[in-house]
Design an enzyme around this catalytic site. Structure first.
Site, PDB file in Angstrom:
ATOM      1  N   ASP A 365       0.781  -1.482   0.080  1.00 22.41           N
ATOM      2  CA  ASP A 365      -0.072   0.089  -0.169  1.00 22.41           C
ATOM      3  C   ASP A 365       0.944   1.668   0.338  1.00 22.41           C
ATOM      4  O   ASP A 365       2.130   0.824   0.953  1.00 22.41           O
ATOM      5  CB  ASP A 365      -1.060   0.044   1.314  1.00 22.41           C
ATOM      6  CG  ASP A 365      -2.460   0.915   0.837  1.00 22.41           C
ATOM      7  OD1 ASP A 365      -2.035   1.498   0.537  1.00 22.41           O
ATOM      8  OD2 ASP A 365      -3.101   1.102   1.993  1.00 22.41           O
ATOM      9  N   GLU A 368       3.873   5.243  -3.277  1.00 24.91           N
ATOM     10  CA  GLU A 368       3.984   6.340  -4.358  1.00 24.91           C
ATOM     11  C   GLU A 368       5.499   6.861  -3.705  1.00 24.91           C
ATOM     12  O   GLU A 368       6.066   7.379  -4.571  1.00 24.91           O
ATOM     13  CB  GLU A 368       3.086   8.234  -3.944  1.00 24.91           C
ATOM     14  CG  GLU A 368       1.266   7.288  -3.731  1.00 24.91           C
ATOM     15  CD  GLU A 368       0.853   6.509  -3.170  1.00 24.91           C
ATOM     16  OE1 GLU A 368       0.975   6.745  -1.398  1.00 24.91           O
ATOM     17  OE2 GLU A 368      -0.441   5.106  -3.481  1.00 24.91           O
ATOM     18  N   ASP A 445      -7.438   5.260  -3.645  1.00 24.68           N
ATOM     19  CA  ASP A 445      -9.443   5.044  -2.527  1.00 24.68           C
ATOM     20  C   ASP A 445     -10.260   6.316  -2.956  1.00 24.68           C
ATOM     21  O   ASP A 445     -10.150   6.867  -2.867  1.00 24.68           O
ATOM     22  CB  ASP A 445      -8.673   6.394  -1.598  1.00 24.68           C
ATOM     23  CG  ASP A 445      -7.630   5.072  -0.280  1.00 24.68           C
ATOM     24  OD1 ASP A 445      -6.980   4.246  -0.927  1.00 24.68           O
ATOM     25  OD2 ASP A 445      -6.857   5.564   0.337  1.00 24.68           O
TER      26      ASP A 445
END
Length: 753
Positions: A365, A368, A445
């Site tokens: 997760d 980035e 998300d």
């Protein structure tokens, strides 16, 4: 005359290097005259092939003529033009299009670098990664390319004229397209470095992008089944109970996903990479039970660590931490994934507790990586964060490549440690070349809204056109509370969820996930309830498609094909269409992306909703009615149906009803033939996991349909692998015809229908 592989000239104060990597792939490198440039590429792995081109000099230009491309370089200013072998213009650099602007960041003297091109007015562009704008065609906009939750930055575009451009720069970049120019403008770079990818068709350009940046491996079969997740399973008992409930209901499932806080619920323990939460007292037994139920487990892992975790301490002791972390870990820090030793330690930390527990793959997760401040298309981070030093230079220099080096670090080390099962990774971000890790990206998300659902289709298609084939979304959207405060209790959310499920059925990974409302099928009622029945039908049909899906995955791995393709690759008239897509060679999907049956909390199935579909040129069949269709159609779309079309000439293999992907062998397959054109299909099989396929352990069975003779030829089986089916049955059914069953033992046979 024959010229060397690299053509190097000086023009208008710039050093210009042209290098043919292949007859269709050319690198252009420009930098200020007198400078020396040592350029590292995170994405490019291709080595230049021996190529010959002819050099001519005439009328103030150099002309480089290769087998598949011509290049013109203006002697006055070094502008480059790309042409077909026949001399047709494909792309041209703009006048004074290469610009270096001196900059000084944190005491480092460098340059901002910009490269501008001139495109045709009606030319459509795809690519640039994944963005939530809802746009299919990427023309006429200004777009920040920097990794953010829900935004994947890849400085690559594909033109429907049959070429692509990869701008090889990992710093934050602004892409601009207007009537005046199309440009990449990067915050930092000592050179303008880009690759022109020819090919003549969109599919060929995508294949060349894979050649340049890496081929995609095969996923294990189970990842193509159904995956259930939510934010979050609060205990190991809840996790196991969810799998048991699916088995009790007889609804297929292959994977359950454990989200965060299995480590505890304080920021200081964030991402400790071990089960410190008392609600997970025996994780090994929980995973063992799930395996007994013939399901798999993915687990959430982040690249940043809370201040009281063992990973934080060990990373800090070796100076492997960056100067920022995610909001969730409060004062925690991300690790420096550009440092190979830090990547090694990250893997060792995964091995220490999570591999020991027996998990089957990783949910990487916030890859980035996430940063502790608002960061959107309209808000840039504070300059001091971009000045953060890393082992590869400042964060500004390498920012966009973090997900690639992070994910690749895990993928390579897991494969080296255990080749008995294929690497399985789900991750939120990506960079050019990430397909070589085999990771599944997801769209982040996103909200639970119809607008968000509509935006997912062009988001996934544009990412796919960057060469990244494996992608999915949170079915139902992540944030359910923003428009549907009651979550699953609201009929409006149920309608949205069902339609999202119908879309997710035709993405490379079919995965339900979200927060503020549970997502398991029983939350939507029971058999006989409209939402439950529609969801179950989607999951069951997904499993019938497994032979088609797995064979498509082989086409991706072997031939650099794609799961998701814009319809415009088959028909240029559909260049702006972003609410339908091709799924593999045979199918066209037109998901319903508007509410039809729920209004103000009242569900009304008495009226008939419909969906307008624009089919590519040629003959198609409505999958549900099996009627031939063409052109633009208005398709009734009741709540339990997604408009689905099959191209004439397609051979669609359908597998058995199963509870998990490997429950039954494919020894009795239906082969559905869609007449109207000649066609072929290759059924691919291997052990469904492990890396034996890379060493030749697999088989291919090629089917050919002769439409004029109405004959299906099943060719000799090619290849073998341990445990291969020696004999099987094919049930051949042409649409509109009668089914015939044949026994196949590996030798060629023909069936006349």
């Amino acid at each position: 005359m024959s010229a060397p592989a690299v053509f190097h000239v000086t023009a208008d104060g710039l050093e210009i290097e042209v290098q043919f990597f292949s007859p269709e792939i050319v690198r252009i490198l420009k930098y200020p005259a007198g400078n020396a440039v040592e350029k590292r590429s995170f994405a490019v792995v291709m080595q230049p092939e021996p190529c010959r081109f002819t050099l001519k000099e005439a009328e103030g230009r150099w002309l480089l003529m290769g087998d598949a491309l011509q290049l013109e370089i203006a002697q006055a200013d070094g502008r480059v033009r790309f042409l077909t072998p026949e001399g047709g213009l494909l792309l041209a650099e703009k006048e004074a299009g290469t610009v270096f602007t001196p900059e000084c960041y944190a005491g480092e003297r460098t340059s901002r670098v910009r490269q501008a091109f001139r495109l045709g007015g009606g030319e459509a562009l795809y690519g640039l990664g994944q963005h939530q704008t809802g746009r299919m065609n990427q023309r006429n906009q200004r777009l920040l390319l920097s990794q953010i939750n829900m935004e994947i930055a890849i400085p690559f575009f594909l033109s429907l004229k049959g070429y692509g451009v990869y701008w090889d720069n990992a710093s934050p970049t602004v892409f601009t397209d207007s009537a005046r120019e199309t440009a990449f403008d990067s915050e930092l770079g000592e050179c303008a470095d880009y690759y022109f990818l020819g090919g003549g068709s969109g599919d060929r350009v995508v294949a060349n992008m894979r050649r340049l940046t890496g081929k995609a491996p095969m996923p294990p079969l189970w990842t193509l089944g159904y995956c259930q997740s939510k934010e979050r399973y609060a205990s190991q008992y809840e996790l196991v109970a969810a799998v048991e409930k699916y088995r009790e209901l007889g609804v297929p499932l292959d994977c359950i996903i454990q989200d965060w806080q299995y480590w505890g619920n304080t920021p200081e323990l964030w991402n400790s990479m071990e089960f410190l939460n008392p609600a997970f007292p025996a994780p090994e037994k929980a995973v063992e039970r799930i395996h007994e139920l013939n399901a798999h487990v993915l687990i959430s892992v982040w690249p940043d660590f809370g201040t009281e975790t063992v990973p934080y301490r060990e990373m800090k002791e070796r100076n492997f931490l960056l100067g920022f972390g995610a909001n969730m870990s409060r004062n925690g820090r991300n690790y420096d994934a550009w440092n190979p030793d830090a990547r090694e330690l990250f893997w060792k930390l995964l091995e220490r507790h999570l591999c020991k527990a027996g998990v089957d793959g990783w949910w990487l997760d916030a890859s980035e990586p996430e940063q502790p401040f608002p960061y959107t298309q309209n808000m840039w981070p504070t300059p001091d964060v971009f000045d953060t030093p890393t082992s590869a230079g400042s964060l500004r220099r390498v920012r966009n490549s973090y997900p690639l080096v992070h994910v690749e670090g895990v993928a390579r080390r897991q494969k080296a440690a255990d080749a008995s099962k294929r690497v399985t990774i789900l991750t939120r971000s990506a960079f050019a070349g990430q397909q070589r890790t085999g990771a599944f990206c997801w769209s982040g998300d996103v909200d639970s809204s119809w607008q968000a659902l509509r935006a997912q289709i062009p988001a996934g298609l544009n990412l796919s056109m960057c060469g990244i084939p494996y992608w999915n979304t949170d079915i139902g959207g992540f944030f359910a509370d923003r428009e549907f405060r009651g979550g699953v209790a609201e009929p409006g959310f149920r309608e949205l969820y069902v339609r999202w499920m119908q879309f997710g059925m035709f993405t490379p990974m079919m995965r339900s996930h979200g927060t503020f409302s549970p997502r398991e099928i029983w939350q939507f009622g029971k058999r006989g309830d409209w939402a439950f029945d529609a969801i179950e039908a989607c999951i069951r049909f997904r499993y019938r498609l497994l032979p088609y899906l797995y064979s498509t995955a082989w086409e991706v791995a072997k031939l650099d094909g794609s799961f998701l393709r814009p319809a415009a690759l088959d028909d240029l008239a559909l260049a702006g269409v972003g609410d339908e897509f091709r799924f593999g060679r045979a199918l066209l999907v037109a998901p319903v992306v508007e509410p039809m049956y729920v209004k103000e909390g009242v569900t009304d199935f008495s009226r008939t909703g419909s969906r307008r579909v624009k089919l590519p040129a040629g003959k198609w069949f409505d999958f549900h009615t099996e009627e031939p269709v063409a052109g633009e159609v208005e398709r009734p779309a009741p709540i339990d149906l997604v408009p689905l079309y099959v191209k004439a000439g397609s051979i669609l293999p359908l597998g058995p009803e199963v509870q998990f992907s490997t429950e039954k062998p494919w020894d009795d397959l239906e082969l559905r033939i869609y007449p109207g054109a000649d066609g072929e299909f290759i059924l691919y099989e291997d052990a469904f996991d492990g890396y034996g396929y890379e060493h030749g352990e697999h088989s291919e069975i090629r089917f050919r349909w002769n439409d004029a003779a109405r004959t299906l030829t099943v060719e000799d089986r090619c290849g073998s692998y341990p445990g291969m089916l020696e004999q099987r049955r094919f049930r051949v059914r042409p649409v509109g015809g009668t089914e015939q069953a044949v026994t196949y033992g590996g030798e060629a046979l023909a069936v006349t229908c």
